[in-house]
Enzyme design. Structure first.
Site, PDB file in Angstrom:
ATOM      1  N   ASP A   1      74.004 -47.620  36.660  1.00  0.00           N
ATOM      2  CA  ASP A   1      75.109 -46.673  36.845  1.00  0.00           C
ATOM      3  C   ASP A   1      76.231 -46.657  35.649  1.00  0.00           C
ATOM      4  O   ASP A   1      77.364 -46.113  35.832  1.00  0.00           O
ATOM      5  CB  ASP A   1      76.029 -47.483  37.983  1.00  0.00           C
ATOM      6  CG  ASP A   1      76.453 -48.754  38.015  1.00  0.00           C
ATOM      7  OD1 ASP A   1      76.275 -49.282  36.732  1.00  0.00           O
ATOM      8  OD2 ASP A   1      77.272 -49.362  38.400  1.00  0.00           O
ATOM      9  N   GLU A   2      75.382 -46.969  34.442  1.00  0.00           N
ATOM     10  CA  GLU A   2      76.489 -47.071  33.187  1.00  0.00           C
ATOM     11  C   GLU A   2      75.535 -46.556  32.096  1.00  0.00           C
ATOM     12  O   GLU A   2      74.418 -46.953  31.921  1.00  0.00           O
ATOM     13  CB  GLU A   2      77.008 -48.413  33.096  1.00  0.00           C
ATOM     14  CG  GLU A   2      77.909 -48.681  32.093  1.00  0.00           C
ATOM     15  CD  GLU A   2      78.515 -50.154  32.246  1.00  0.00           C
ATOM     16  OE1 GLU A   2      79.571 -50.481  31.360  1.00  0.00           O
ATOM     17  OE2 GLU A   2      77.942 -51.053  32.688  1.00  0.00           O
TER      18      GLU A   2
ATOM     19  N   ASP B   1      80.853 -44.757  33.454  1.00  0.00           N
ATOM     20  CA  ASP B   1      80.530 -45.731  34.526  1.00  0.00           C
ATOM     21  C   ASP B   1      80.898 -45.286  35.989  1.00  0.00           C
ATOM     22  O   ASP B   1      81.895 -44.873  36.162  1.00  0.00           O
ATOM     23  CB  ASP B   1      81.362 -46.964  34.209  1.00  0.00           C
ATOM     24  CG  ASP B   1      80.911 -48.092  35.097  1.00  0.00           C
ATOM     25  OD1 ASP B   1      80.227 -48.126  35.774  1.00  0.00           O
ATOM     26  OD2 ASP B   1      81.563 -48.935  34.883  1.00  0.00           O
TER      27      ASP B   1
END
Length: 382
Positions: free
Chosen positions: A104-105, A9
């Protein structure tokens, strides 16, 4: 073969990209989102800003009051997507199985026993090559990897082994457990369950009586059990865009111009993903916050801006009620592979499709504002 699961993350991703690209922002409170003088919300903020109580989805007006000296920036999604692609390319060097969760993960699967060593290499590579912070949680399943990642933040690593669950997971409040939202948390508090450990010790049959089949899932999660597999290809169910107006809008034509702009954005995303859809949905929110959605399923699947706008326009005009309006949105669902066209349909829509692809290429090369439909040329902010 068994695997270790990593949850990677990127920390405060949008704000971190801005601080990386603008040295003058480093060490300062950076807040990315809508305009402070309008109805925008916080998309993300730097850890410096979080010390003031700023959080995602908070109204920008509230963020300004809490941290008036922050750097307020608009969302630059095109740039963030480019950086995200670079990060995911790093992940691909270390893991063959990757499940993107968001921009973003991502979950990664690596051979059992190599989780922490791989996590260290990934974190070092992302920092060295892209100068971005990433937190990584490591465990035997997605649930515990996610919880480990939350405990690792910001910019660190954390592993939770199954034998660590009683000491590490059970003391945490139930809201920290995946799937427990505010409503579920309130119900659990009503039956005396405040920690994950208390939930793990609660009779499973009683949880099923209270929560239905979800009660069994809660019991499993509380005991660190999660059988979900890595999904390397996440099926897209819909593509949509919406906008909240800075001020209530009374002009129907202004709303229609916004719908045209949203249709262009949705069409572009569909074509990029090589998808078409048959169901067009319009979302309308009125000034009193009441919200309706209305859908129409078309005879043929579409990805052209004009076809999407035509359906959305008709839905809005049929259901718009009385002004003012606060928000409108468009969603296309009932998706299918858009790589192929029926020849007869292709002949009918050939000109519009060719025009869409030309505009797509121009926007990718010169930016999204390089060309607009004529109806938008004189369209300023409300």
């Amino acid at each position: 073969m068994s695997h270790d699961i990593l949850l990677c993350d990127l920390d405060a991703f949008f704000a971190s990209v801005e601080q990386r690209d603008h040295p003058e922002y480093r060490g300062r409170s950076v807040i990315v989102g809508g305009r402070p003088d309008e109805r925008g919300v916080v998309a993300t903020c730097s850890y410096e800003a979080r010390k003031y109580g700023i959080r995602s989805a908070m109204p920008m007006s509230r963020a300004v009051k809490l941290c008036p000296n922050a750097v307020f920036l608009p969302v630059d999604m095109a740039r963030y997507r480019r950086v995200s692609a670079q990060v995911f390319a790093v992940y691909a060097r270390f893991a063959a199985q990757i499940e993107p969760v968001s921009i973003d993960e991502a979950y990664l699967a690596v051979p059992s026993g190599r989780g922490m060593a791989t996590a260290r290499k990934i974190r070092e590579a992302v920092r060295r090559e892209l100068n971005l912070p990433v937190s990584i949680g490591v465990s035997v399943n997605k649930l515990l990897a996610k919880m480990a990642c939350e405990l690792a933040k910001p910019d660190s690593l954390k592993q939770i082994k199954p034998e660590d669950v009683p000491a590490v997971v059970w003391p945490l409040p139930v809201r920290k457990l995946h799937g427990v939202g505010p409503h579920t948390e309130e119900r659990l508090h009503q039956i005396g369950v405040r920690t994950i450990g208390q939930l793990a010790a609660f009779l499973e049959s009683e949880l099923v009586r209270i929560f239905g089949s979800f009660g069994a899932t809660l019991h499993q999660y509380a005991n660190g059990i999660d059988t979900r597999e890595i999904e390397q290809v996440r099926k897209i169910k819909s593509v949509g865009e919406e906008t909240t107006f800075p001020r209530d809008v009374y002009d129907r034509e202004a709303v229609l111009r916004t719908l045209l702009e949203l249709a262009e954005q949705v069409g572009y995303r569909l074509r990029r993903k090589k998808l078409k859809g048959r169901t067009v949905t319009v979302k309308i929110r009125f000034s009193d916050f009441s919200t309706i959605t209305r859908s129409r399923t078309l005879l043929n699947s579409v990805d052209e801006d004009g076809a999407i706008y035509k359906a959305a326009r008709e839905l809005f005009l049929d259901n718009c009620g009385r002004p003012p309006w606060r928000l409108v949105g468009i969603q296309v669902s009932n998706l299918e592979d858009g790589s192929y066209e029926q020849l007869s349909l292709f002949a009918e829509r050939k000109k519009e499709k060719q025009l869409c692809f030309i505009i797509d290429e121009l926007r990718e090369k010169y930016g999204k504002d390089v060309i607009k439909k004529a109806a938008l040329l004189n369209f300023s902010s409300f």
